[in-house]
Write a protein that holds these residues in place. Sequence first.
Motif, PDB file in Angstrom:
ATOM      1  N   CYS A   1     -10.489  10.341   5.812  1.00  0.00           N
ATOM      2  CA  CYS A   1     -10.144  11.610   5.160  1.00  0.00           C
ATOM      3  C   CYS A   1      -8.935  11.528   4.236  1.00  0.00           C
ATOM      4  CB  CYS A   1      -9.963  12.701   6.209  1.00  0.00           C
ATOM      5  SG  CYS A   1     -11.529  13.130   6.982  1.00  0.00           S
TER       6      CYS A   1
ATOM      7  N   GLN B   1     -18.993  17.339  13.157  1.00  0.00           N
ATOM      8  CA  GLN B   1     -17.768  18.101  12.935  1.00  0.00           C
ATOM      9  C   GLN B   1     -17.979  19.535  13.416  1.00  0.00           C
ATOM     10  OE1 GLN B   1     -14.387  17.418  12.615  1.00  0.00           O
ATOM     11  NE2 GLN B   1     -15.375  15.857  11.345  1.00  0.00           N
TER      12      GLN B   1
ATOM     13  N   VAL C   1     -11.095  19.627   6.506  1.00  0.00           N
ATOM     14  CA  VAL C   1     -12.366  18.936   6.743  1.00  0.00           C
ATOM     15  C   VAL C   1     -13.452  19.240   5.692  1.00  0.00           C
ATOM     16  CG1 VAL C   1     -14.296  18.684   8.370  1.00  0.00           C
ATOM     17  CG2 VAL C   1     -11.948  18.490   9.182  1.00  0.00           C
TER      18      VAL C   1
ATOM     19  N   GLY D   1     -14.576   6.999   0.901  1.00  0.00           N
ATOM     20  CA  GLY D   1     -14.518   8.220   1.703  1.00  0.00           C
ATOM     21  C   GLY D   1     -15.446   8.144   2.899  1.00  0.00           C
ATOM     22  N   PRO D   2     -15.429   9.172   3.760  1.00  0.00           N
ATOM     23  CA  PRO D   2     -16.297   9.170   4.943  1.00  0.00           C
ATOM     24  C   PRO D   2     -17.790   9.101   4.581  1.00  0.00           C
ATOM     25  CG  PRO D   2     -14.683  10.944   5.057  1.00  0.00           C
ATOM     26  CD  PRO D   2     -14.587  10.370   3.690  1.00  0.00           C
TER      27      PRO D   2
ATOM     28  N   ASN E   1     -14.477   9.533  13.233  1.00  0.00           N
ATOM     29  CA  ASN E   1     -13.893   8.321  12.674  1.00  0.00           C
ATOM     30  C   ASN E   1     -14.164   7.113  13.562  1.00  0.00           C
ATOM     31  OD1 ASN E   1     -12.964   9.429  10.343  1.00  0.00           O
ATOM     32  ND2 ASN E   1     -10.798   9.073  10.739  1.00  0.00           N
TER      33      ASN E   1
ATOM     34  N   THR F   1     -12.631  17.080   2.752  1.00  0.00           N
ATOM     35  CA  THR F   1     -12.617  15.621   2.890  1.00  0.00           C
ATOM     36  C   THR F   1     -13.972  15.058   3.311  1.00  0.00           C
ATOM     37  OG1 THR F   1     -11.853  15.778   5.177  1.00  0.00           O
ATOM     38  CG2 THR F   1     -10.167  15.500   3.489  1.00  0.00           C
ATOM     39  N   ARG F   2     -14.721  15.839   4.094  1.00  0.00           N
ATOM     40  CA  ARG F   2     -16.002  15.325   4.586  1.00  0.00           C
ATOM     41  C   ARG F   2     -17.191  16.022   3.947  1.00  0.00           C
ATOM     42  NH1 ARG F   2     -16.633  11.860   8.829  1.00  0.00           N
ATOM     43  NH2 ARG F   2     -14.673  11.112   9.683  1.00  0.00           N
TER      44      ARG F   2
ATOM     45  N   CYS G   1      -7.007   9.638   8.941  1.00  0.00           N
ATOM     46  CA  CYS G   1      -7.175  11.055   9.281  1.00  0.00           C
ATOM     47  C   CYS G   1      -6.136  11.864   8.524  1.00  0.00           C
ATOM     48  CB  CYS G   1      -6.968  11.200  10.789  1.00  0.00           C
ATOM     49  SG  CYS G   1      -6.840  12.898  11.341  1.00  0.00           S
ATOM     50  N   SER G   2      -6.533  13.029   8.010  1.00  0.00           N
ATOM     51  CA  SER G   2      -5.555  13.831   7.270  1.00  0.00           C
ATOM     52  C   SER G   2      -5.451  15.246   7.825  1.00  0.00           C
ATOM     53  CB  SER G   2      -5.944  13.886   5.789  1.00  0.00           C
ATOM     54  OG  SER G   2      -7.182  14.538   5.643  1.00  0.00           O
TER      55      SER G   2
ATOM     56  N   SER H   1     -10.320  10.227   1.088  1.00  0.00           N
ATOM     57  CA  SER H   1     -11.120  11.250   0.438  1.00  0.00           C
ATOM     58  C   SER H   1     -10.232  12.252  -0.295  1.00  0.00           C
ATOM     59  CB  SER H   1     -11.956  11.942   1.506  1.00  0.00           C
ATOM     60  OG  SER H   1     -12.672  12.989   0.969  1.00  0.00           O
ATOM     61  N   GLN H   2      -9.131  12.629   0.362  1.00  0.00           N
ATOM     62  CA  GLN H   2      -8.282  13.665  -0.222  1.00  0.00           C
ATOM     63  C   GLN H   2      -7.279  13.122  -1.231  1.00  0.00           C
ATOM     64  OE1 GLN H   2      -6.055  16.044   2.573  1.00  0.00           O
ATOM     65  NE2 GLN H   2      -6.442  17.869   1.378  1.00  0.00           N
TER      66      GLN H   2
END
Length: 476
Positions: A92, A221, A186, A113-114, A24, A189-190, A58-59, A95-96
């Motif tokens: 994230c 990641q 992850v 999103g990312p 991030n 979300t990514r 961040c999630s 994204s989620q």
Amino acid sequence: MQSAPHSSPFEGGLLMKTYGCQMNEYDSDRMVTLLAKTFGLETVEEKDDADVLILNTCSIREKAQEKVFDELGRWKKWKAAKPNRIIAVGGCVASQEGNVIRKRAPIVDVIFGPQTLHRLPAMMNEALALREQNRQNKKIKKKAIIDISFPEIEKFDNLAAPESNGVSAFVSVMEGCSKYCTFCVVPYTRGEEFSRPFNDVLAEIETLAQQGVREVNLLGQNVNAYQGIMDDGEVADLAVLIHAVRAVEGIDRIRYMTSHPNEMTQSLIDCYAEVPELVSHLHLPIQTGSDYILGLMKRNHMVIEYKSTIRKIRKIRPDLTLTGDFIVAFPGETCDHFKETLALVRELNFDRSFSFLYSPRPGTPAAGLLDDIDVHTKKRRLQAIQAMLNEQTAEISQKMVGTVQRVLVEDLSRSSIEELAGRADNNRMVNFEGSADLIGQFVEVEITQAFTNTLRGKIVATPEAEKYANQQIKQL
Ligand code: SAH
Ligand code: F3S
């Protein structure tokens, strides 16, 4: 403050708030560069100086996610004060929870999103246009612009070339994760693992080296799952990449993070023998010392395999410092399982590591497991592991006192302008007296004192000073 180009719809600057991991941080830097180029936006620290707010979220745990909604609650007045103010939420949580953000926080204009952050300028323009339409036609309900898709390669292709004013740089080499540990968001979300082409990464590092960068931190990641396509169609793994980075002139220190135990291949381990530029520091999360819990987490390896990897590297580099991540009180973790984690920590000796209470994440397989551990037990376990990790960290600091460390001078120290700050091989921050022209050089520092988060030392040698002096004379 420098004024924005005529084409810019914004008078004020950009306030960027970043949560979570290094990925991030890296993405935020890229966005800052992108928005400076497209809108002439300058980064500001004060609310009132800003016209654009970006939350890069961040999630990974529930607390991190809730912070975002708390934060958004504090920006209503700011938003209402000027017509062209924009709030964009990325990362994230976006994204989620894309559509949930729309409903819970209608003040948000853009949700990305990312993998879609390169589309941010276009989305911001769309949001402004939409707002204008809403103003003219009150019946249309205003909605946020949203794009949280995963067009992997596009992101890397569309982001600006790196600019560095520092001596150490992060270089993202892969994105996402295909491991699907049962607790982790992850992969959702990514997206799945996706590696940048080998030559793109090398070209970026060469550019950085020309700008004065001496140290690169290869980022992903799951960075050791790197599989970069080469021009001849062959695929390079992280070991091949490390060897190539080593050959880039000017780059004299290499780090990588975060890595997965199952991707610690023999060729990567061999790099510790073959590549002196590779640091003696490894961040290798194991999460738990219990094979049973590892199974429930679907980490797909056993404790003994992890130990064997560390043993092999320490055979080559006895001074290897190891850092890790631990999840405490995963559903089903008994007192005995937890004791196995403590025993592993004791046996392997970790430096500044992270430990977290398990946080159920919606949509992950573990979220459906029965959580039967009471809150006091959870807290007690977290305290116990943190106490042990802190003790080990303090011991490592103490052992460094009296040793001479190779330190890359990064900057003036935060506390005093006569002091320099740099990092030792093992990633520890060291402060010492010295002149600012040493920034960008490797110096030898004897550690004299250890504090909780930093070390103090004194320079005992400046092996590169002459080379640098000559270079400066040449430039004159
Ligand atoms: N790729 C890394 C992990 C990235 S996530 C790996 O190989 O493990 C960073 C850390 O957050 C993880 O290592 C884990 O310790 C923690 N984490 C992830 N999901 C979590 C959850 N649901 N609850 C608590 N901690 C979590
Ligand atoms: Fe998460 Fe496991 Fe990947 S912790 S990032 S799913 S390796």
